[in-house]
Structures are given as C-alpha cells and as structure tokens.
Design a protein around this motif. Structure first.
Motif, short mmCIF file in Angstrom:
data_model
loop_
_atom_site.label_atom_id
_atom_site.label_comp_id
_atom_site.label_asym_id
_atom_site.label_seq_id
_atom_site.Cartn_x
_atom_site.Cartn_y
_atom_site.Cartn_z
N GLN A 1 0.82 -1.22 0.00
CA GLN A 1 0.00 0.00 0.00
C GLN A 1 0.85 1.26 0.00
OE1 GLN A 1 -2.51 -0.41 3.44
NE2 GLN A 1 -3.74 -2.05 2.53
N LYS A 2 2.09 1.16 0.44
CA LYS A 2 2.94 2.34 0.59
C LYS A 2 4.03 2.44 -0.49
CE LYS A 2 2.13 2.37 5.55
NZ LYS A 2 0.93 3.12 5.39
N ILE A 3 4.18 1.43 -1.32
CA ILE A 3 5.22 1.42 -2.34
C ILE A 3 4.61 1.76 -3.70
CG2 ILE A 3 6.94 0.01 -3.52
CD1 ILE A 3 7.14 -1.69 -0.99
N PRO A 4 5.15 2.77 -4.41
CA PRO A 4 4.63 3.10 -5.74
C PRO A 4 4.70 1.89 -6.69
CG PRO A 4 6.11 4.83 -4.96
CD PRO A 4 6.21 3.68 -3.98
N ASP A 5 3.73 1.80 -7.58
CA ASP A 5 3.59 0.64 -8.47
C ASP A 5 4.84 0.30 -9.27
OD1 ASP A 5 1.02 0.14 -7.66
OD2 ASP A 5 0.10 1.29 -9.28
N ASN A 6 5.60 1.27 -9.74
CA ASN A 6 6.74 0.97 -10.60
C ASN A 6 7.99 0.54 -9.83
OD1 ASN A 6 7.33 3.45 -9.44
ND2 ASN A 6 8.31 4.25 -11.28
N THR A 7 7.89 0.43 -8.52
CA THR A 7 9.05 0.11 -7.70
C THR A 7 9.36 -1.38 -7.67
OG1 THR A 7 8.58 2.00 -6.28
CG2 THR A 7 10.04 0.33 -5.38
N ILE A 8 8.36 -2.21 -7.53
CA ILE A 8 8.58 -3.65 -7.39
C ILE A 8 7.83 -4.43 -8.47
CG2 ILE A 8 9.01 -3.59 -4.91
CD1 ILE A 8 6.12 -4.39 -4.47
N TYR A 9 8.34 -5.61 -8.77
CA TYR A 9 7.62 -6.44 -9.74
C TYR A 9 7.28 -7.82 -9.18
CZ TYR A 9 12.22 -8.47 -10.92
OH TYR A 9 13.47 -9.08 -10.88
N ARG A 10 7.81 -8.14 -8.02
CA ARG A 10 7.45 -9.42 -7.42
C ARG A 10 7.59 -9.31 -5.90
NH1 ARG A 10 9.64 -15.60 -8.46
NH2 ARG A 10 7.79 -16.50 -7.53
N VAL A 11 6.69 -9.99 -5.19
CA VAL A 11 6.73 -10.04 -3.73
C VAL A 11 6.39 -11.46 -3.31
CG1 VAL A 11 5.75 -9.17 -1.57
CG2 VAL A 11 5.93 -7.65 -3.54
N SER A 12 7.15 -11.98 -2.35
CA SER A 12 6.81 -13.28 -1.78
C SER A 12 6.97 -13.22 -0.27
CB SER A 12 7.68 -14.40 -2.37
OG SER A 12 9.05 -14.18 -2.05
N THR A 13 6.19 -14.06 0.41
CA THR A 13 6.31 -14.17 1.86
C THR A 13 6.93 -15.52 2.18
OG1 THR A 13 4.07 -15.09 2.08
CG2 THR A 13 4.31 -12.70 2.30
N HIS A 14 7.70 -15.55 3.23
CA HIS A 14 8.40 -16.76 3.66
C HIS A 14 8.08 -16.98 5.14
CE1 HIS A 14 10.92 -16.64 -0.04
NE2 HIS A 14 10.49 -15.40 0.03
N VAL A 15 7.43 -18.10 5.42
CA VAL A 15 6.95 -18.39 6.77
C VAL A 15 7.64 -19.66 7.27
CG1 VAL A 15 4.90 -18.92 8.15
CG2 VAL A 15 4.73 -17.35 6.21
N PRO A 16 8.15 -19.63 8.51
CA PRO A 16 8.79 -20.82 9.05
C PRO A 16 7.86 -22.04 9.06
CG PRO A 16 9.19 -18.93 10.47
CD PRO A 16 8.17 -18.51 9.46
N VAL A 17 8.42 -23.18 8.72
CA VAL A 17 7.67 -24.44 8.79
C VAL A 17 7.56 -24.82 10.26
CG1 VAL A 17 7.69 -26.90 8.19
CG2 VAL A 17 8.47 -25.20 6.51
N PRO A 18 6.33 -25.01 10.76
CA PRO A 18 6.16 -25.35 12.19
C PRO A 18 6.96 -26.59 12.57
CG PRO A 18 4.03 -24.87 11.18
CD PRO A 18 5.04 -24.95 10.05
#
Length: 190
Positions: A97-114
């Motif tokens: 929501q805070k990053i202008p559209d042309n700044t990034i082209y991919r986002v991923s989340t990484h969550v620890p395996v329980p």
C-alpha cells in the motif's frame, strides 16, 4: 542482544519441507562443506529458517533482470503468540500500500515451517526468532531503494504487532550459484 551488520543472504530451495531439517547425509557435505562453513558463515550471528514461500505479487520486471535486485524484510513479532501464517500477509499488504507501483515487480512471503529449527546446524541459536521474511524484487530505478525505505519507515508496528527494534531489511543483488532444475551448473569462484 547482539546486533551485527548483514552482508549476504543465502537461499536454499528444496523439494520438501524436511529437505533441510537435518544435515545432509552425503560424505562430501560432512567432510568438505560442513567444516568449511566456518570460513564464510558467522555461525553465532546467522539467521537460519526453514520456510514455505508464497508469491503475493508477480509481474514482468520493468528492466532486464539478469541480476535481480532484491530486498528482504526480516520480521519479528512483538506478540509472542502471533500466528506466523497471518503476520506476513498483513505485513506484505502494508508494504504494498505504501510502495509506488513501478518500484517492485514481485513479492513473496516466507513463513517458518512449524516444528523445524535449522539453527543448530546453520547457526544463530542465540539470535531472535524471526516470524516471517518478505522478499521484494525491485525495478532498477533511481527511486526504488528510497521508496522501499520510506515504506518501511511508515509501517505501523503497533497495528502489525511488529518488533521494529529487531526486524531488519537487507538489500542485495541475486546471483544463482547452482540450479539443477534450470540446468545451471555450480558456479565456481576464482
């Protein structure tokens, strides 16, 4: 608490969540790679996690991404009973929501395996527990780093249950040193 600078991130991908839960069984790993690890890994200050990755946003890069510029936001929650499955979703959306559209082209989340903890083997047993990592691939623009930093500074730690004192960000250039699936042989330095 010990705070140190970070100068690299190593990502190892496996075919299952248990791939890295124990030291590899090959003799080469035990006799060559393992002992040599202390020459390039600051074991006491390492952050080691076994995670699952979820792609949140995936667009075509706005430039020739032969050496992608990446950003890792290592997030630690201020709430000891936080659900690691919900923290990264809220955090990645707050960033987007805070990053202008042309700044990034991919986002991923990484969550620890329980139930997994790679710290005894890869290091960092005394370091804070990280609840999630948000990874951004950024377009090579003059304002990309500034935009990411501005978004980081605007995060509401209270609403996100974020420990802003122990969460941190790393900027890097990605280099693949070995990828069997893509046919990339191991990269030999020197």
């Amino acid at each position: 608490m010990v705070f140190v600078g970070r100068d690299d991130v190593t990502e190892l991908y496996g075919s299952s969540a248990t791939t890295f839960t124990a030291p590899p069984t090959t003799n080469y790993t035990q006799t060559v790679i393992g002992p040599d690890g202390y020459n390039f890994n600051d074991v006491p200050t390492a952050f080691s996690m076994i995670c699952t990755e979820t792609v949140v946003k995936d667009l075509k890069p706005g430039y020739n991404a032969t050496i992608p510029l990446t950003v890792f936001y290592w997030a630690r929650s201020s709430n000891a009973s936080i659900n690691n499955a919900t923290l990264p979703a809220g955090l990645s959306q707050a960033f987007l929501q805070k990053i202008p559209d042309n700044t990034i082209y991919r986002v991923s989340t990484h969550v620890p395996v329980p139930g997994t903890d790679s710290r005894p083997y890869f290091g960092g047993e005394a370091m804070p527990t990280i609840n999630a990592v948000i990874k951004f691939w950024i377009n090579n623009t003059d304002t990309a780093v500034t935009n990411i930093r501005a978004a980081q500074n605007q995060l509401n730690a209270t609403i996100l249950s974020l420990d802003a004192d122990t969460s941190f960000i790393v900027f890097s250039k990605a280099t693949t040193i070995w990828d069997l699936g893509a046919g990339i042989p191991i990269f030999r330095f020197g």
